[in-house]
Design a protein around this motif. Structure first.
Motif, PDB file in Angstrom:
ATOM      1  N   TRP A 103       0.841  -1.206   0.000  1.00 44.05           N
ATOM      2  CA  TRP A 103       0.000   0.000   0.000  1.00 44.05           C
ATOM      3  C   TRP A 103       0.870   1.248   0.000  1.00 44.05           C
ATOM      4  N   GLU A 117      -4.890  -0.240  -7.088  1.00 42.70           N
ATOM      5  CA  GLU A 117      -5.690  -0.851  -6.025  1.00 42.70           C
ATOM      6  C   GLU A 117      -6.211  -2.220  -6.441  1.00 42.70           C
ATOM      7  N   ASN A 121      -5.132  -5.552  -4.496  1.00 42.87           N
ATOM      8  CA  ASN A 121      -6.155  -6.446  -3.948  1.00 42.87           C
ATOM      9  C   ASN A 121      -5.916  -7.883  -4.421  1.00 42.87           C
ATOM     10  N   GLU A 124      -2.979  -9.259  -2.444  1.00 41.78           N
ATOM     11  CA  GLU A 124      -3.348  -9.565  -1.059  1.00 41.78           C
ATOM     12  C   GLU A 124      -4.143 -10.870  -0.987  1.00 41.78           C
ATOM     13  N   ASP A 131     -10.032 -10.896   4.549  1.00 41.93           N
ATOM     14  CA  ASP A 131     -10.735  -9.673   4.154  1.00 41.93           C
ATOM     15  C   ASP A 131     -10.585  -8.589   5.217  1.00 41.93           C
ATOM     16  N   MET A 134      -7.095  -7.121   5.005  1.00 42.54           N
ATOM     17  CA  MET A 134      -6.961  -6.315   3.792  1.00 42.54           C
ATOM     18  C   MET A 134      -7.656  -4.972   3.970  1.00 42.54           C
ATOM     19  N   GLN A 135      -8.835  -4.974   4.571  1.00 42.71           N
ATOM     20  CA  GLN A 135      -9.567  -3.733   4.808  1.00 42.71           C
ATOM     21  C   GLN A 135      -8.810  -2.835   5.779  1.00 42.71           C
ATOM     22  N   ARG A 138      -5.880  -1.203   4.025  1.00 47.74           N
ATOM     23  CA  ARG A 138      -6.348  -0.144   3.127  1.00 47.74           C
ATOM     24  C   ARG A 138      -6.712   1.119   3.907  1.00 47.74           C
TER      25      ARG A 138
END
Length: 145
Positions: A103, A117, A121, A124, A131, A134-135, A138
């Motif tokens: 990132w 992005e 994604n 990742e 999830d 990953m969130q 971000r």
């Protein structure tokens, strides 16, 4: 006339090294930076800093490693090959940190790009990150903009 007598031979390309965790990480960082077709000095610098810090390298060694990773990235067809190496050799907590580092490369130029992005994604997911993680990566990264 001399060209016919002494034709120039194209140099044989050096064979690419077999990817290991170090090269796989570098290639994925480069892949994120290349995703928007605008490979900037700020992204290159961030990749070099990540490689130097992660592998305890000096600036010149990190730049040389990145150059090899750029060649590997250009010749690799899929992200999965590099992610597989990292899944096998790097524990989950460190793979999660790699997601955070990616990132930082994607945002090194100071703006968000949809192509970067999307690529990030996909990486990742290939690294096996959840999830939720990953969130979180971000959201943390976007706060720095």
């Amino acid at each position: 006339m001399f060209e016919r007598l002494f034709p120039r031979r194209k140099p044989q390309p050096e064979p690419l090294p077999q990817p290991n965790a170090q090269l796989a990480l570098g290639a994925l960082l480069v892949r994120v930076a290349f995703a928007d077709d605008d490979y900037r000095a700020s992204e290159i610098g961030q990749i070099d800093r990540i490689l130097a810090q992660t592998f305890d390298l000096g600036p010149i060694e990190a730049a040389k490693l990145r150059a090899v990773c750029e060649k590997l990235e250009r010749h690799a067809e899929s992200t999965e090959e590099f992610a597989q190496i990292l899944r096998e050799e790097v524990d989950y907590a460190d793979r999660k940190a790699l997601g955070d580092a990616m990132w930082s490369v994607a945002l090194a130029d100071g703006h968000r790009d949809e192509k970067e992005e999307i690529q990030l994604n996909a990486i990742e997911i290939a690294l096996g990150l959840t999830d939720l993680d990953m969130q979180a990566a971000r959201e943390t990264a976007l706060k720095s903009l």
